[in-house]
Write an enzyme that holds these catalytic residues in place. Structure first.
Site, PDB file in Angstrom:
ATOM      1  N   CYS A  17       0.838  -1.213   0.000  1.00 32.97           N
ATOM      2  CA  CYS A  17       0.000   0.000   0.000  1.00 32.97           C
ATOM      3  C   CYS A  17       0.868   1.257   0.000  1.00 32.97           C
ATOM      4  O   CYS A  17       1.373   1.667   1.059  1.00 32.97           O
ATOM      5  CB  CYS A  17      -0.923  -0.023   1.222  1.00 32.97           C
ATOM      6  SG  CYS A  17      -1.950   1.438   1.344  1.00 32.97           S
ATOM      7  N   CYS A  56      -0.526   4.116   2.195  1.00 37.40           N
ATOM      8  CA  CYS A  56      -0.331   3.945   3.639  1.00 37.40           C
ATOM      9  C   CYS A  56       1.132   4.160   4.029  1.00 37.40           C
ATOM     10  O   CYS A  56       1.419   4.768   5.055  1.00 37.40           O
ATOM     11  CB  CYS A  56      -0.726   2.530   4.091  1.00 37.40           C
ATOM     12  SG  CYS A  56      -2.164   1.862   3.283  1.00 37.40           S
ATOM     13  N   ASP A  57       2.054   3.655   3.231  1.00 38.51           N
ATOM     14  CA  ASP A  57       3.447   3.555   3.679  1.00 38.51           C
ATOM     15  C   ASP A  57       4.448   4.423   2.919  1.00 38.51           C
ATOM     16  O   ASP A  57       5.604   4.528   3.333  1.00 38.51           O
ATOM     17  CB  ASP A  57       3.911   2.081   3.576  1.00 38.51           C
ATOM     18  CG  ASP A  57       3.063   1.174   4.442  1.00 38.51           C
ATOM     19  OD1 ASP A  57       2.573   1.646   5.476  1.00 38.51           O
ATOM     20  OD2 ASP A  57       2.878  -0.004   4.080  1.00 38.51           O
TER      21      ASP A  57
END
Ligand SMILES: Cc1cc2nc3c(=O)[nH]c(=O)nc-3n(C[C@H](O)[C@H](O)[C@H](O)COP(=O)(O)OP(=O)(O)OC[C@H]3O[C@@H](n4cnc5c(N)ncnc54)[C@H](O)[C@@H]3O)c2cc1C
Length: 316
Positions: A133, A136-137
């Site tokens: 992701c 997200c990261d």
């Protein structure tokens, strides 16, 4: 005692949220069950540029707007992981990890999840440099170099997103050309922070025990092995249908995707499937939303038919 609804929708991604909107707006009682936050895969998506009405919108923002619409006519959001669905004829029993729900109609909208590469180091360095992701990261890799594995829409879209954050992105793809849409390819080829390693498989994620330091790469034409230094490995190599809880219903094809007709009906009356979990060509937000509208409307017709059948029997 199990709580009773006209419709239980399993999964609150774009498909499930649309089905809940249509069914509740038709005055049916609706529960929408999800084991995570509403929004599904949209929460893992950076900019969405192909959802009509928005030139570009962040996935989590679109998720919030869809959620607000989906509960506007009374649909309830229920937190829980669905473990099984039993077909008891006119009633379906949905069991979650903490609850039991009864419904006349079940709409399965559980989508899909990322395939793993299944290589050494992938699991060990999950959350320590291995990610599925970028939204997200990605921010953890500012001023670093990362690798993206894959050549489809998700891989190339997320490579472009990452290039806006990190120093450099290397896309490693097992073929000599990409599968992604042309517009995504063109954008990635024009970006001088992205380069490509073709005809190559990542065979191991290497690290120092605490974090990723490199990947091992094998050229599948020459068998030549090399190591590429990197801080992050973003993996986008395909999808797996989330259909395990429905195995007893025998509604999937040999690869696990649920078979439906154009009305989203499965082989079991009163059970519908929509969105990415279906056997279909194009898995996108627009197609999940379209499926959801059809299933929500079909649920209304199904419940109406059940109640007129009940009235006829009572009058006899
Ligand atoms: C990185 C990435 C980028 C993308 N970019 C785009 C894009 O730009 N444009 C576009 O149109 N599409 C894009 N897509 C595809 C799009 O996100 C999907 O097609 C869409 O989200 C599918 O919607 P869905 O409702 O079918 O399933 P999902 O969005 O997958 O939602 C399924 C929901 O079901 C829940 N669930 C699963 N199993 C259970 C269970 N047993 N019990 C309870 N809940 C369960 C999950 O928690 C999830 O919330 C992208 C996908 C990815 C991964």
């Amino acid at each position: 005692m199990a709580k009773s609804y006209d419709v239980v929708v399993i999964g609150a991604g774009p498909g499930g949220m649309t089905a809940a909107l249509y069914a509740s707006r038709a005055n049916l009682s609706v529960a929408m069950v999800d084991r995570g936050i509403y929004g599904g895969q949209m929460n893992n998506t950076a900019a969405i540029e192909n959802y009509p009405g928005f030139k570009s919108i962040m996935g989590p923002d679109l998720a919030q707007q869809m959620y607000d619409s989906s509960v506007n006519f009374g649909a309830e959001y229920v937190y829980g992981s669905v473990e099984s669905v039993e077909d008891k004829g006119e009633v379906k029993l949905v069991k979650t990890d903490s609850d039991e729900l009864e419904a006349k109609v079940v709409i399965i909208a559980t989508g899909s999840e990322y395939k793993k590469l299944g290589i050494p180091g992938e699991h060990e360095y999950g959350g320590k440099g291995v990610s599925y992701c970028a939204v997200c990261d990605g921010a953890f890799f500012r001023h670093k170099n990362v690798v993206v594995v894959g050549g489809g829409d998700s891989a190339i879209e997320e490579a472009s997103y990452l290039a806006g954050i990190v120093d450099h992105v290397t896309v490693i793809h097992r073929r000599d050309q990409l599968r992604a849409q042309k517009v995504l390819q063109d954008r990635a080829f024009e970006n001088d922070k992205i380069d490509f390693v073709w005809n190559s498989n990542v065979t191991e994620v290497l690290g120092d025990g605490k974090k990723v330091t490199a990947v091992k790469v094998v050229n599948n034409q020459t068998n030549e092995t090399s190591e590429l230094e990197t801080s992050g490995v973003f993996i986008y190599v395909g999808l797996l249908p989330m259909t395990e809880p429905f195995a007893n219903l025998k509604i999937t094809n040999e690869d696990g995707w649920i078979k439906t007709n154009d009305q989203m009906e499965t082989a079991v009356p009163g059970i519908y499937a929509i969105g990415d979990v279906r056997q279909k060509e194009l898995r996108q937000i627009t197609t999940a939303v379209g499926d959801g509208g059809i299933a929500g409307q079909q649920a209304f017709k199904y419940v109406e038919a059940l109640s007129s059948k009940g009235q006829t029997e009572a009058a006899r």
